[in-house]
Structures are given as structure tokens and as C-alpha cells.
Scaffold this active site. Sequence first.
Site, PDB file in Angstrom:
ATOM      1  CB  THR A 146      21.560  33.921 -12.897  1.00 39.98           C
ATOM      2  OG1 THR A 146      20.506  32.983 -12.758  1.00 39.98           O
ATOM      3  CG2 THR A 146      22.641  33.613 -11.893  1.00 39.98           C
ATOM      4  CD1 TRP A 206      32.052  18.280 -28.666  1.00 41.01           C
ATOM      5  CD2 TRP A 206      32.733  19.516 -26.929  1.00 41.01           C
ATOM      6  NE1 TRP A 206      31.502  17.744 -27.538  1.00 41.01           N
ATOM      7  CE2 TRP A 206      31.904  18.475 -26.450  1.00 41.01           C
ATOM      8  CE3 TRP A 206      33.266  20.418 -26.012  1.00 41.01           C
ATOM      9  CZ2 TRP A 206      31.599  18.319 -25.096  1.00 41.01           C
ATOM     10  CZ3 TRP A 206      32.971  20.257 -24.673  1.00 41.01           C
ATOM     11  CH2 TRP A 206      32.136  19.222 -24.218  1.00 41.01           C
ATOM     12  CD  GLU A 265      25.686  31.401 -11.191  1.00 42.33           C
ATOM     13  OE1 GLU A 265      26.239  32.328 -11.833  1.00 42.33           O
ATOM     14  OE2 GLU A 265      24.715  30.759 -11.630  1.00 42.33           O
ATOM     15  CE  LYS A 269      28.124  18.517 -26.823  1.00 41.83           C
ATOM     16  NZ  LYS A 269      26.944  18.866 -26.047  1.00 41.83           N
TER      17      LYS A 269
HETATM   18  P1  ADP Z   1      23.712  36.340 -17.279  1.00 41.26           P
HETATM   19  O1  ADP Z   1      23.776  35.391 -18.426  1.00 41.26           O
HETATM   20  O2  ADP Z   1      22.567  36.278 -16.391  1.00 41.26           O
HETATM   21  O3  ADP Z   1      24.190  37.702 -17.618  1.00 41.26           O
HETATM   22  P2  ADP Z   1      26.093  36.204 -15.870  1.00 41.26           P
HETATM   23  O4  ADP Z   1      26.235  37.664 -15.905  1.00 41.26           O
HETATM   24  O5  ADP Z   1      26.355  35.494 -14.625  1.00 41.26           O
HETATM   25  O6  ADP Z   1      24.707  35.761 -16.278  1.00 41.26           O
HETATM   26  O7  ADP Z   1      26.909  35.622 -17.079  1.00 41.26           O
HETATM   27  C1  ADP Z   1      27.925  34.701 -16.907  1.00 41.26           C
HETATM   28  C2  ADP Z   1      28.320  34.096 -18.209  1.00 41.26           C
HETATM   29  O8  ADP Z   1      28.704  35.076 -19.148  1.00 41.26           O
HETATM   30  C3  ADP Z   1      29.528  33.192 -18.099  1.00 41.26           C
HETATM   31  O9  ADP Z   1      29.171  31.933 -17.618  1.00 41.26           O
HETATM   32  C4  ADP Z   1      30.020  33.172 -19.541  1.00 41.26           C
HETATM   33  O10 ADP Z   1      29.309  32.252 -20.331  1.00 41.26           O
HETATM   34  C5  ADP Z   1      29.704  34.556 -20.019  1.00 41.26           C
HETATM   35  N1  ADP Z   1      30.891  35.400 -19.962  1.00 41.26           N
HETATM   36  C6  ADP Z   1      31.252  36.270 -19.007  1.00 41.26           C
HETATM   37  N2  ADP Z   1      32.406  36.885 -19.309  1.00 41.26           N
HETATM   38  C7  ADP Z   1      32.809  36.392 -20.492  1.00 41.26           C
HETATM   39  C8  ADP Z   1      33.938  36.610 -21.341  1.00 41.26           C
HETATM   40  N3  ADP Z   1      34.863  37.495 -21.050  1.00 41.26           N
HETATM   41  N4  ADP Z   1      34.004  35.891 -22.480  1.00 41.26           N
HETATM   42  C9  ADP Z   1      33.064  34.999 -22.809  1.00 41.26           C
HETATM   43  N5  ADP Z   1      31.983  34.753 -22.058  1.00 41.26           N
HETATM   44  C10 ADP Z   1      31.855  35.427 -20.910  1.00 41.26           C
END
Ligand code: ADP
Length: 544
Positions: free
Chosen positions: A189, A448, A334, A443
Site C-alpha cells: 500500500t 461529523w 487489502e 469533527k
Molecule cells: P493507496 O492509498 O495506497 O492508493 P489503495 O489503493 O488501497 O491505497 O486505496 C484504498 C482507498 O482508496 C480506500 O480505502 C478508499 O479510501 C479510497 N477509495 C477507493 N475507491 C474509492 C471510491 N470509489 N470512492 C472513494 N474512495 C475510494
Amino acid sequence: MLGLMQSRNLSISSLLTHAARHHGGAQVISRTHENTTHRHSWADVERRSRQLANVLARLGVVAGDRVGTLAWNGYRHLEVYYAAPGMGAICHTINPRLHPDDIGYIVNHAQDKVLFVDLSFVPLIGAIAEAAKAHVRDVVLLCAPEAMPEVALTPSMRLHCYDTLLDAAGEDFAWPEFDENTASALCYTSGTTGRPKGVLYSHRSTVIHAYAVALPDVLDMRATTRVLPVVPMFHVNAWGIPYAAALTGATLVLPGRHLDGPSMTGLFNEERVTLSCGVPTVWLGVLQHLRSSGARLDTVKRIMTGGSAAPPVLIDAFRDEYDVRVEHGWGMTELSPVGTYNAPKPAQTGLTGPEATRQMLRQGRVLPGIDMKIVDADDNALPWDGKAFGDLKVRGPWVASAYYGDEPGSALDAGGWFATGDVATIDPDGFMEITDRSKDVIKSGGEWISSIALENIAVSHPDVAEAAVIAARHPKWDERPLLLVVARAGHTVVTESVLQMFEGKVAKWWLPDAVLVVPELPHTATGKIQKTTLRDKYRDHYLE
Ligand code: ADP
């Protein structure tokens, strides 16, 4: 009593042999480093992956070894995707957009034995060679012999040419069978806080995820689909498309390194692409190009957007101006990565206009196999009423149980749930909507406020190109929203006019207390707005 069915292990090589046998003529088309078009078929990919498995064995790679890649979406990268796990090793995709220090850390943490590197990343490999020399023995450049450049490696590393190695390798290789829980791929990640953490996929999780993303209410992939993943194969398995394409026999179009609006539009039309997947930034680039050039999309019918929230303008503009459906999905490293997808149930099919857009902004329903819930601070489940928002937790056969190097199960709570770090609502129909990452939520006076909801409204202003809302400390309310906007090229942002956009759309107390116009916003290696940096800089704006 146990069932009496065959228990053949699920394996990534079986996806490839299926594609080669039943869709052997279906094409895999790649834009190369030299910007030419390379064509071969699923049968070629399978045969060449067998040759590559022989190459890996000759380089001393054995089952369980990590094989790193620093590469764009292309046919050679695809061959590593299949050859490494097919022989029992692990394909470790590395995100080249990370800082070189992080890349050096990741290569060492994973103990990659071999690195497969695209020509674009030759300078990068020079920069990390010293840091990587503890484990990396061989560096293979994904090119033809005549394109081989000079590379500054350490004396302990050997440099090879991919095509030379492959041409010298025999095709005689039988894909071995092994336990389906064997590790197949590794992806770190981006680590917006702390060091990157590795997610270690298995053959089982990968195959089940491929079946799930191919479903009609997800990517709806078929032998007649021509899919172009703009999402990089170097991060979260290009949303599983390299596997789902083999599973379904779809034609796969791999775009290489040019991902700008004009290049993408050209490739879509030339290769008669029907489906594509990418982050919102890519689609905004394509949209801008279509509008300014007058070009059309001849064959693209659907595009999937995910990775960060889809701005409403994307859904509206593609539907109204180009007759293309923008579909919204959510996931994370994940989760292999896809967790939810927004496809209508009967109740949503009749929606039109703003109501339809509003519905499509939701991140969608879980893919079958994934279980989700939202919980409050004491881990009590919250109702699915579309209003209550809480921490989103998931479980399922393609959800990580621990990070690479940690104890199995160590990433889960006592009930076996994985906390996503996202905050969401779920409506009575099961449509989940992300309101924030838990660390980004504002917050204010104990209540929220969703930063994503405010950002979506801000980017619908005609003068705004990009927007971020962060929590800034406040003497009375603890935190209040602060809106940062970037003006569209050639436009000037009048802050009062931006604030007017919010009227009637959100509760009054959600309104940002201030709007700052900035020249640009910082982004992470995966193209998301880097809110940590913004918070560091503007956290005390209301105190000053
Ligand atoms: P990185 O931040 O390393 O790119 P990831 O690719 O695993 O990590 O990103 C996952 C995160 O991206 C999710 O936990 C979420 O916060 C955000 N995310 C993914 N898809 C969406 C979506 N369609 N809308 C909003 N947030 C999203």
C-alpha cells in the site's frame, strides 16, 4: 459429512491455460515503449509464460521467491504476472511513482531476488541499486536487445535483456499443481502514513476475486469484451483485470506509459475498446480532451471509475455528451482490490437526471463473497438507513488477514473483520457510500462532516478544477472544514460564488468557514489528494 466433489486447487496458471485453450486467438494488444502497437494472443501469452518460467528457474528463482516488477501495462509485464506465480514464485508489483527511498525499502522488505524493469524506469533502478543490492541478484530490462541501455548497477547484480533470455528458453514446462493457498502476488500500500505495508495474495484469493469482478453486475466481462485497464498493473493488480480477462477470454488492450487524454482516446478508438477502468483523474483528462478536440468515443460503452470518489461531473458529462456510462466501484489493496460496485437493482433502474447521478455517486453493493458492516466508536453495528455513518469493516475470501511479515490474522479484530479505515453509510438497499477516510473526517462540535460530500459540490463549480476539504482546528468547534480549490485553466475563482454552490445542498453548519485558492494540490503516488500534507500546512488556519 464431506461433499464428494473433486478438490482441484484453484490456480492462476489454470486461468491462463483456459484462455490459451478456449480463447487462444483472442488478442492481447500492447502500446510499447516506442509507441508502436504489439499484438499477440492468449495462446502466445501462455507459451511465452512457459518460456519465462524456464528463464526464472535458470536465474535461480524457486517456489516462494519474490520476483519484483517496475513496469507499465504491457505484454511482457503480463507474462511475469503469469510465469512467476505459475511456477510457485510470487509476482511483486512495485509502484514506480513512490519515492525512491520507499522503493528501496519495499524491495528490501520483500527480499526481491530478480527485478523486471521497463525502460522508463532505468534511471530509477540506478537510484535504488545500492539500497537493493542485499537481495537483488538479477535485473531484467523489458525490451529487445537493440534497445538495451547502459545501466549503473552494483557489481553484485547482473543485467539481462528480456527478449534475449526468452528467445533462448525452451517452451517445455508443465505448470505445477500446489495448494491453492500458496502466495501468488505481493503489493504494498502507498503508505500515506508510515512505511508501506505488503499485502500477500494467494492463488485462491486471486481466482475467486477474478470470478467476482467478471460478474454481470460488476465488470460484466465476456469473450466479446475488449477491455483496456488504465489502472496500472503496478498497483493492486490493475483491479484484477489481467486475471479476469484470461478467465473470460476477453481481448486485453494494454496502454503502456502514455495515459493522457489524447493517447487514451486514440487507443480506445483504434482498438475498438468497449470497457475501460481507471481513476477519476484519468477520466477528467479524457473528458477535457474530448471537449476541446471534438473527438468522440466510437466503441467505449462503459468506464469504471474507482480509487477515489467519482465527481458528479464525470458521470453527467460522459452520459449526456458521449453516451458512455460511468460506473463507480470501491476497493483497496487489502481487498485484492474490489469490494463494492454500483450496479442498479430493480428499484434504481428507473431513476433519471440528478436522482440518477446521486445514486451513481454511491460506491455500490458488495461483490458476493464480501461481507460488510459499519460500526460506531464502540464497535456497535450501525443501521443501514443511508444516514448513520461509521467505520467500514469487511471480511471475505479476498480480504487480507495480515500484512506481509506479520502473524496471520493480525490485521483483523476479534470477530475476524478488517477495518478499512474508511467511513461510510449503507442504505436499506445495501448501497455503501464512502463519506471519508477515517483520518480525513471533520469533527465539528462532536458531529461529523463529510469532506467528500463538500468536495463534490465544490468541483461542480465551473471555475474549479480540483478541490480538497480538510479539518482545521477551531477554538470553539474543535474542527471546522477548510476548502482549498485550484482554478481551471483560464478561469478565476471568486470564493463567494463557490460558497453559494453549497446553499440548499448541505446543512448550514457543514459550510466551509473559508475558501483558499491555491495554485495546485499535492497528490500521492496513486493520484489521490495528499491530505496529510495539506493538514500539516493549513491545520491552524482558523487559529492564526
Ligand atoms: P493507496 O492509498 O495506497 O492508493 P489503495 O489503493 O488501497 O491505497 O486505496 C484504498 C482507498 O482508496 C480506500 O480505502 C478508499 O479510501 C479510497 N477509495 C477507493 N475507491 C474509492 C471510491 N470509489 N470512492 C472513494 N474512495 C475510494
